[in-house]
Motif scaffolding. Structure first.
Motif, short mmCIF file in Angstrom:
data_model
loop_
_atom_site.label_atom_id
_atom_site.label_comp_id
_atom_site.label_asym_id
_atom_site.label_seq_id
_atom_site.Cartn_x
_atom_site.Cartn_y
_atom_site.Cartn_z
N LEU A 162 -15.97 -7.69 3.64
CA LEU A 162 -16.35 -6.03 3.35
C LEU A 162 -16.34 -6.06 4.86
O LEU A 162 -16.92 -4.86 5.70
N LEU A 163 -15.62 -7.02 5.74
CA LEU A 163 -15.64 -6.16 7.01
C LEU A 163 -14.59 -5.61 7.18
O LEU A 163 -14.32 -5.01 8.00
N THR A 164 -13.54 -5.67 6.18
CA THR A 164 -12.87 -4.65 6.36
C THR A 164 -12.36 -4.05 5.73
O THR A 164 -11.28 -2.31 5.79
N VAL A 165 -13.51 -3.37 4.82
CA VAL A 165 -13.73 -2.37 3.81
C VAL A 165 -13.77 -1.05 4.90
O VAL A 165 -13.33 0.05 3.97
N PRO A 166 -15.01 -0.92 5.88
CA PRO A 166 -14.92 0.24 6.96
C PRO A 166 -13.90 1.28 7.23
O PRO A 166 -13.84 2.25 7.28
N LEU A 167 -12.84 0.57 7.49
CA LEU A 167 -11.79 0.61 8.27
C LEU A 167 -10.70 2.11 7.52
O LEU A 167 -10.54 3.00 7.72
N PRO A 168 -10.41 1.67 5.88
CA PRO A 168 -10.06 2.49 5.39
C PRO A 168 -10.51 4.36 4.84
O PRO A 168 -10.18 4.43 4.60
N LEU A 169 -11.46 3.19 4.48
CA LEU A 169 -12.97 4.44 4.69
C LEU A 169 -12.60 5.24 5.61
O LEU A 169 -12.78 6.67 4.90
#
Length: 625
Positions: free
Chosen positions: A211-218
């Motif tokens: 989940l720590l890496t999800v916001p960036l591509p969104l």
């Protein structure tokens, strides 16, 4: 409204528009949920198979006769704690190999599971196609109905090619976008939810790392999508302009060649085509950046999971199969994000088309017909204009405070210079345009209180520009009269001098003509449109330069037929050649939207006014020629 706000409003309109297909959409949602749930079980079962193979491999290399606890204890006593931790997460039996029967059962279950997922996906795709095509069918029908309710002023202000592009290309583009993205969006949302739940059950620690890496591509997808949306709007507008020019150039191709403008026409097409290419390139390039960017960021997630998962397997906190399952779940979790990025260009293009379509559907319409409507008890053809004012725009009034009365059966000729308002006058009578103030009465009934269809059913109109539809000559003559028989068609053709030249054609009245009537002369096309009006037998006849395209001999014959037709009917004749209106009962001379003179031919000549000047000018031109 901002671009994002307008996009959200367009999505809400699309959702409201899909109301009749709610059952299909709900069924599609249930099938997608079932398929997602079954798909979520796959990695768990495959992880179990991996654990069985790993455990069997370990057990085969260990001495038999001991149990798991004793083997791990002996390894710790020998100072091999790391290997002991690794074995503690595996369910092995010392001396026992791989249980291929159990592994086979697991793989068979997974195969059946994936087959069910496939069948559910096929059924979902079919239902989605049915729902989308029904929706597009209804949207196209509503657009067609909307075009029939729009004022002529709205249609006159836009090129025909642009309207055709909107009614065909934009709706097709919207349908394709929905077809390709609707099911994928549902699967993406459910896939993220299902994968997220299974990831939490498998390892909350690894889920947190994911989940720590999800916001960036969104964030990348959202920012890039916001930049691409205006480009897709420009693309749709450029396509409309291109189609408008192609329609115009093709319709006038004979004139283009006659004036030697082929190269200029090709250059103008190239300019429009280049503008469309540039707009398309910008839209596709910007939206195309989303997928590789999100894929790159998604790969970073796999690296993080591999590192953290490997450490947890080494510490005995997770089994190797659980890490494998988690990696698969993370792919299921990230794949919808990547798919959404890949569909971003389709979504943005579809929304741009949807905005154009809804702008048309929400355009101001004609005033609705009154309910209940009033109809004259008997239509005799008495027409009265009472203090009528009208302008195509509020800033430029054309007709102001016009009042006149036409008795039943009178033949009224309307003459005057170009732009005087002659054609506008009869357009107002037929309510092709609505007056700004005043009243127009037909047999003492305000036409505004009548239905447009009822008013026009009493009126026949022949325009200066002859217009034929694709079909036979007989079908074109009978266009305005429902149920007309061949004998009626032939009698109307005989009365208007059509029968003679039709009989010379190989197929006679069954001769096919296209919408441009390219296999007929201008005069023959005009004669057919006159026969069409004759067959309708209207109470009011309007001839707008109806004889301008025929030769002198045919004009004389048509005048004779018109004299017979006009008996007992009110006729309006718009003409520039004053020799054709000398026998009219009343001649109206218009200048700048006003009737400056009215009377018979002889009376107006004696007045030495505007009509006399027009007549003498034409007579002088004839002598000069």
């Amino acid at each position: 409204m901002s671009a994002s706000g307008r996009s959200a409003e367009t999505v809400r309109k699309l959702l409201r528009y899909t109301a009749p297909e709610r059952f299909l959409l709900v069924l599609t949602l249930l099938l997608a949920a079932a398929g997602t749930a079954l798909s979520a079980l796959g990695p768990k079962l495959l992880g179990k198979a991996t654990d069985l193979i790993f455990a069997g491999t370990l057990g085969r290399n260990l001495p038999p006769g001991t149990d798991k606890a004793a083997t791990i204890a002996s390894l710790r006593a020998a100072g091999r704690g790391e290997l002991a931790n690794l074995l503690s997460s595996a369910d092995f039996a010392p001396g026992a190999g791989v249980d291929f029967g159990q592994v086979g059962d697991v793989l068979a279950t997974v195969s059946v599971l994936f087959l069910l997922v496939f069948l559910l996906g096929v059924l979902q795709a079919r239902l989605t196609a049915i729902a989308v095509n029904r929706w597009v069918h209804r949207l196209r029908r509503d657009v067609q109905a909307k075009l029939s309710r729009l004022p002529l002023g709205h249609l006159d202000g836009r090129p025909r090619g642009e309207i055709l592009s909107l009614a065909t290309n934009d709706i097709d583009n919207l349908g394709q976008s929905l077809q390709q993205t609707l099911g994928q969006v549902v699967l993406a949302v459910l896939g993220i939810i299902g994968a997220g739940v299974m990831m939490f059950l498998t390892s909350p620690t690894l889920l947190l790392a994911t989940l720590l890496t999800v916001p960036l591509p969104l964030l990348v997808a959202a920012r890039t999508g916001a930049r691409s949306k205006p480009r897709f709007v420009e693309q749709a507008q450029a396509m409309g302009r291109l189609n408008a020019y192609v329609e115009e150039a093709y319709s006038g191709h004979a004139l283009v060649r006659a004036f030697g403008r082929s190269e200029e026409s090709a250059a103008a097409f190239q300019e429009h085509n280049e503008a469309f290419r540039e707009a398309s390139f910008k839209a596709q390039f910007i939206s195309g950046l989303i997928q590789p960017a999100t894929t790159l960021l998604g790969n970073l997630t796999y690296v993080l999971i591999a590192v953290v998962g490997g450490l947890r397997v080494a510490s005995g906190a997770m089994s190797l199969g659980s890490v494998q399952a988690f990696i698969q779940y993370s792919r299921q979790f990230n794949q919808p994000l990547t798919q959404a990025a890949a569909m971003a260009n389709l979504l943005q293009s579809g929304l741009a088309s949807a905005e154009r379509v809804f702008d048309l559907l929400e355009a101001p319409e004609l005033k609705p017909d009154p309910v209940p409507a009033v109809e004259p008890s008997r239509v005799r053809g008495h027409v009265e204009f009472r203090d009528v004012s009208f302008g195509y725009s509020a800033d430029h009034p054309l007709i102001e405070h016009l009042s006149l009365t036409i008795e039943p059966g009178q033949t009224v000729a309307i003459v005057g210079p170009t732009g005087a308002g002659k054609t506008t006058l009869v357009n107002l009578l037929m309510r092709l345009y609505e007056i700004d103030s005043g009243q127009i009465l037909l047999d003492d009934v305000d036409t505004a209180l009548m239905t447009r269809e009822g008013l026009r059913s009493h009126t026949g109109m022949v325009l200066q520009d002859a217009w034929l539809f694709g079909g036979t000559i007989a079908e074109n003559i009978a266009y305005g009269t429902v149920g007309a028989g061949r004998d009626q068609i032939r009698r109307a053709a005989v009365a208007t001098q059509v029968d003679h030249f039709v009989r010379t054609l190989p197929d006679g009245y069954d001769t096919m003509v296209d919408d441009e009537g390219s296999n007929l002369s201008a005069g023959e096309k005009q004669l057919i449109t006159i026969a069409r009006a004759f067959l309708a037998q209207p109470a009011i006849l309007i001839l707008d330069e109806a004889t301008s395209s025929v030769d002198t001999r045919t004009e004389v014959l048509i005048q004779r037929a018109m004299n017979t037709l006009r008996e007992g009917r009110t006729s309006f004749i718009i003409a520039h050649r004053l020799s054709t209106v000398r026998d009219a009962d009343l001649i109206l001379v218009m200048e700048n939207g006003r009737v400056v003179e009215q009377g018979t031919h002889d009376a107006l000549l004696r007045n030495s006014g505007a009509y006399s000047r027009l007549y003498k000018a034409q007579f002088s031109e004839s002598l000069d020629e």
